[in-house]
Design a protein around this motif. Structure first.
Motif, PDB file in Angstrom:
ATOM      1  N   VAL A 216       0.892  -1.161   0.000  1.00  0.00           N
ATOM      2  CA  VAL A 216       0.000   0.000   0.000  1.00  0.00           C
ATOM      3  C   VAL A 216       0.929   1.209   0.000  1.00  0.00           C
ATOM      4  CG1 VAL A 216      -1.695   1.298   1.335  1.00  0.00           C
ATOM      5  CG2 VAL A 216      -1.764  -1.213   1.323  1.00  0.00           C
ATOM      6  N   ALA A 217       0.877   1.989  -1.072  1.00  0.00           N
ATOM      7  CA  ALA A 217       1.773   3.144  -1.180  1.00  0.00           C
ATOM      8  C   ALA A 217       1.027   4.401  -0.738  1.00  0.00           C
ATOM      9  CB  ALA A 217       2.276   3.290  -2.598  1.00  0.00           C
ATOM     10  N   ILE A 218       1.728   5.251   0.010  1.00  0.00           N
ATOM     11  CA  ILE A 218       1.083   6.396   0.651  1.00  0.00           C
ATOM     12  C   ILE A 218       1.270   7.693  -0.152  1.00  0.00           C
ATOM     13  CG2 ILE A 218       1.015   7.787   2.772  1.00  0.00           C
ATOM     14  CD1 ILE A 218       0.151   4.886   3.251  1.00  0.00           C
ATOM     15  N   GLY A 219       2.465   7.960  -0.599  1.00  0.00           N
ATOM     16  CA  GLY A 219       2.796   9.262  -1.206  1.00  0.00           C
ATOM     17  C   GLY A 219       2.138   9.488  -2.558  1.00  0.00           C
ATOM     18  N   LYS A 220       2.449  10.649  -3.162  1.00  0.00           N
ATOM     19  CA  LYS A 220       1.968  10.942  -4.516  1.00  0.00           C
ATOM     20  C   LYS A 220       2.398   9.842  -5.457  1.00  0.00           C
ATOM     21  CE  LYS A 220       4.398  14.703  -4.182  1.00  0.00           C
ATOM     22  NZ  LYS A 220       5.139  15.925  -4.509  1.00  0.00           N
ATOM     23  N   GLY A 257      -2.508  15.269  -8.573  1.00  0.00           N
ATOM     24  CA  GLY A 257      -3.495  16.345  -8.689  1.00  0.00           C
ATOM     25  C   GLY A 257      -4.720  15.904  -9.477  1.00  0.00           C
ATOM     26  N   LYS A 258      -4.477  15.257 -10.589  1.00  0.00           N
ATOM     27  CA  LYS A 258      -5.583  14.839 -11.463  1.00  0.00           C
ATOM     28  C   LYS A 258      -6.478  13.800 -10.756  1.00  0.00           C
ATOM     29  CE  LYS A 258      -4.831  14.909 -16.034  1.00  0.00           C
ATOM     30  NZ  LYS A 258      -4.986  16.294 -16.506  1.00  0.00           N
ATOM     31  N   ALA A 259      -5.845  12.840 -10.074  1.00  0.00           N
ATOM     32  CA  ALA A 259      -6.617  11.793  -9.377  1.00  0.00           C
ATOM     33  C   ALA A 259      -7.484  12.401  -8.277  1.00  0.00           C
ATOM     34  CB  ALA A 259      -5.677  10.750  -8.792  1.00  0.00           C
ATOM     35  N   GLY A 260      -7.015  13.507  -7.699  1.00  0.00           N
ATOM     36  CA  GLY A 260      -7.764  14.142  -6.607  1.00  0.00           C
ATOM     37  C   GLY A 260      -8.750  15.197  -7.080  1.00  0.00           C
ATOM     38  N   GLY A 261      -8.870  15.351  -8.403  1.00  0.00           N
ATOM     39  CA  GLY A 261      -9.804  16.347  -8.952  1.00  0.00           C
ATOM     40  C   GLY A 261      -9.303  17.771  -8.806  1.00  0.00           C
ATOM     41  N   LEU A 262      -7.975  17.943  -8.671  1.00  0.00           N
ATOM     42  CA  LEU A 262      -7.386  19.280  -8.548  1.00  0.00           C
ATOM     43  C   LEU A 262      -6.902  19.762  -9.915  1.00  0.00           C
ATOM     44  CD1 LEU A 262      -4.951  18.468  -5.558  1.00  0.00           C
ATOM     45  CD2 LEU A 262      -7.439  18.862  -5.465  1.00  0.00           C
ATOM     46  N   ALA A 263      -6.738  21.079 -10.042  1.00  0.00           N
ATOM     47  CA  ALA A 263      -6.056  21.597 -11.232  1.00  0.00           C
ATOM     48  C   ALA A 263      -4.564  21.313 -11.071  1.00  0.00           C
ATOM     49  CB  ALA A 263      -6.302  23.094 -11.370  1.00  0.00           C
ATOM     50  N   THR A 264      -3.846  21.285 -12.191  1.00  0.00           N
ATOM     51  CA  THR A 264      -2.420  20.952 -12.124  1.00  0.00           C
ATOM     52  C   THR A 264      -1.591  21.919 -12.953  1.00  0.00           C
ATOM     53  OG1 THR A 264      -2.758  19.388 -13.945  1.00  0.00           O
ATOM     54  CG2 THR A 264      -2.754  18.465 -11.731  1.00  0.00           C
ATOM     55  N   LEU A 265      -0.467  22.322 -12.374  1.00  0.00           N
ATOM     56  CA  LEU A 265       0.476  23.202 -13.071  1.00  0.00           C
ATOM     57  C   LEU A 265       1.859  22.532 -13.070  1.00  0.00           C
ATOM     58  CD1 LEU A 265       1.646  25.873 -14.242  1.00  0.00           C
ATOM     59  CD2 LEU A 265       1.666  26.795 -11.904  1.00  0.00           C
ATOM     60  N   LEU A 266       2.353  22.271 -14.278  1.00  0.00           N
ATOM     61  CA  LEU A 266       3.678  21.668 -14.411  1.00  0.00           C
ATOM     62  C   LEU A 266       4.733  22.754 -14.599  1.00  0.00           C
ATOM     63  CD1 LEU A 266       5.340  18.935 -14.942  1.00  0.00           C
ATOM     64  CD2 LEU A 266       5.099  19.512 -17.364  1.00  0.00           C
TER      65      LEU A 266
END
Lengths: 302, 302
Positions: A216-220, A257-266
């Motif tokens: 079970v992985a915790i981080g991003k 970000g995408k999995a959590g429904g957040l906007a993302t800036l690279l």
């Protein structure tokens, strides 16, 4: 297709849209021990505009308290409760999600920062920095008395990884009924100023291979990290639609970000290169926005 | 469906059919330091009937010379040129198949037996048992001068595995153009008298994970090992149809035999349990013959 930000209007629009700004650190705010130009001003600007600022890192070798020292050294304002590391999130996961009974212990492959977070959550552990487990002496099951109360093995980046630790962790997972296999994060590599080294995911790879199963992985990019932010930051009104994740890695930060429904800036000051987001070989992970550097947001100051 | 051997006639038929007998050792001839009952008599019987006998082991921690000492200690007749280990096969692969130029070197993750086989084949190497690489001190690329002549990384079971070795091996594979990633074998676990420990495949797993690619694996079940036996045993008329592989592991020994067009005999004195070959959850790898123990062939003596 990602929106390329370049004009002052682009950054004004971004500032209007998002109240909560999550930042990856290495490759975004700094590169190794060098601050990215303009990072401090941009963070000050966000705070000035009453934006919530959080730092979300997969680095599990440092506790939040120790990670804050890095901000202090580089002259970047940060508060311990704004810092979310995968070591902290792993400790919260064990106590709040797994609800591991108090008479159980965690066998740790990892460094003192990970131990500190476990202690702060009141979780008993063994292994880790214990000199007995930090050895290249040969290991035999004959001379080992396993602890039947070990209920989880937690594996993070450990630059003292060795056969004794791997053998003990493997045997706990094999023998102790219900023993949970956890990893702080699955980063394959660990970037340093001089180049790449094996990452936390590579340190847990022997256990993965020997057991034939994944932890079970915790981080991003896993959602556990976001659950942890939501659970701990109860005072803050967390609206995913008004939250943006800023990062330099497509397969951790942007996917998180995408999995959590957040906007993302690279930003392109870290791992991801221009060639990975444009052209025929572009990654299928597409951020909402791209800008060269977090320092570009200084356009807002003019 | 495997043929279950039990009567004297079964064993007589087997003896008639096969001239060359390949044996895995641990779990077949011995278990840890204890000889399987009757193993010595059965080997003597095969030699008496002019059968060719060979020992085929994935254990790469010992050279053939050192592996022979194990036979000597247990009182089992064996000759160095009858022993085929994955360390020896890896050295033969580097010199005869890869034909690595003499001015190139191998970076070794492994133990002295692997180094000895490389030396015997005239292959230059670094890493391995070098005290400089057998350390838990922190590793930094800043303080490291990589050797541009490293043309391969060879990874075997190494109970002194550590972050320095993994970091150097990873960086050779990342930076040195054409550097080949080799593994002596891919066994996930290593059986000892007291239980399982991580195997050679688990020791190379961090490199596999960090690089996102698999090594060229030499040992069973890969055909490289059989190629090596055929190449080195030129004086012997090797007929796969009259050769039988005797082993205790379905996914190494039995798959190795099947892939090479050999007959296969599974014994139940090692890793594989009865439940894995019968019933609804039986493995898809089906040996030609099954008998409880190599000692069962003593029925031929009566």
């Amino acid at each position: 297709m990602a929106t390329r930000l370049s004009t002052r209007e682009d950054y004004v629009s971004l500032l209007d849209k998002y109240d909560t700004w999550l930042f990856d650190c290495d490759g975004v705010l700094w590169q190794g021990d060098t601050l990215v130009e303009g990072a401090t001003e941009v963070l000050q600007l966000l705070r000035h505009h009453k934006k919530a600022v959080m730092f979300v890192t997969n680095n599990a070798t440092k506790s939040r308290k120790n990670y804050k020292k890095k901000f202090d050294t580089l002259g970047v304002e940060a508060h311990v409760d704004e810092i979310y590391g995968s070591a902290f999130a792993a400790a919260v996961y064990i106590s709040s999600v797994m609800k591991m009974p108090k008479d159980k212990k965690v066998y740790v492959i990892g460094m003192d920062g990970l131990e500190e977070e476990l202690r702060d959550e009141g979780i008993a552990y063994l292994g880790g920095t214990d000199p007995e487990d930090n050895t290249l002496a040969s290991f035999s099951l004959k001379n080992w008395t396993p602890d039947p109360t070990v209920g989880a093995v937690l594996c993070g980046l450990d630059t003292s990884i060795n056969y004794t630790k791997l053998s003990k962790a493997f045997n706990y997972l094999l023998r102790n009924e219900g023993c949970t296999f956890l990893a702080t994060n699955e980063d394959s590599t660990y970037p340093t100023a001089e180049g790449l080294l094996p990452g936390a995911g590579s340190v847990s790879a022997p256990l993965r291979y020997a057991l034939g199963k994944d932890p079970v992985a915790i981080g991003k990019p896993k959602g556990t990290m976001l659950d942890c932010i939501k659970a701990k930051w109860v005072s803050h009104d967390f609206d995913p639609k008004r939250t943006i994740m800023v990062g330099d890695r497509l397969n951790t930060d942007i996917e998180f970000g995408k999995a959590g429904g957040l906007a993302t800036l690279l930003v392109l000051t870290g791992i991801t290169k221009e060639s990975e987001i444009t052209g025929p070989n572009a990654s299928p992970t597409v951020p909402d926005y791209v800008t060269n550097s977090i320092g570009d947001l200084r356009a807002l100051l003019s």
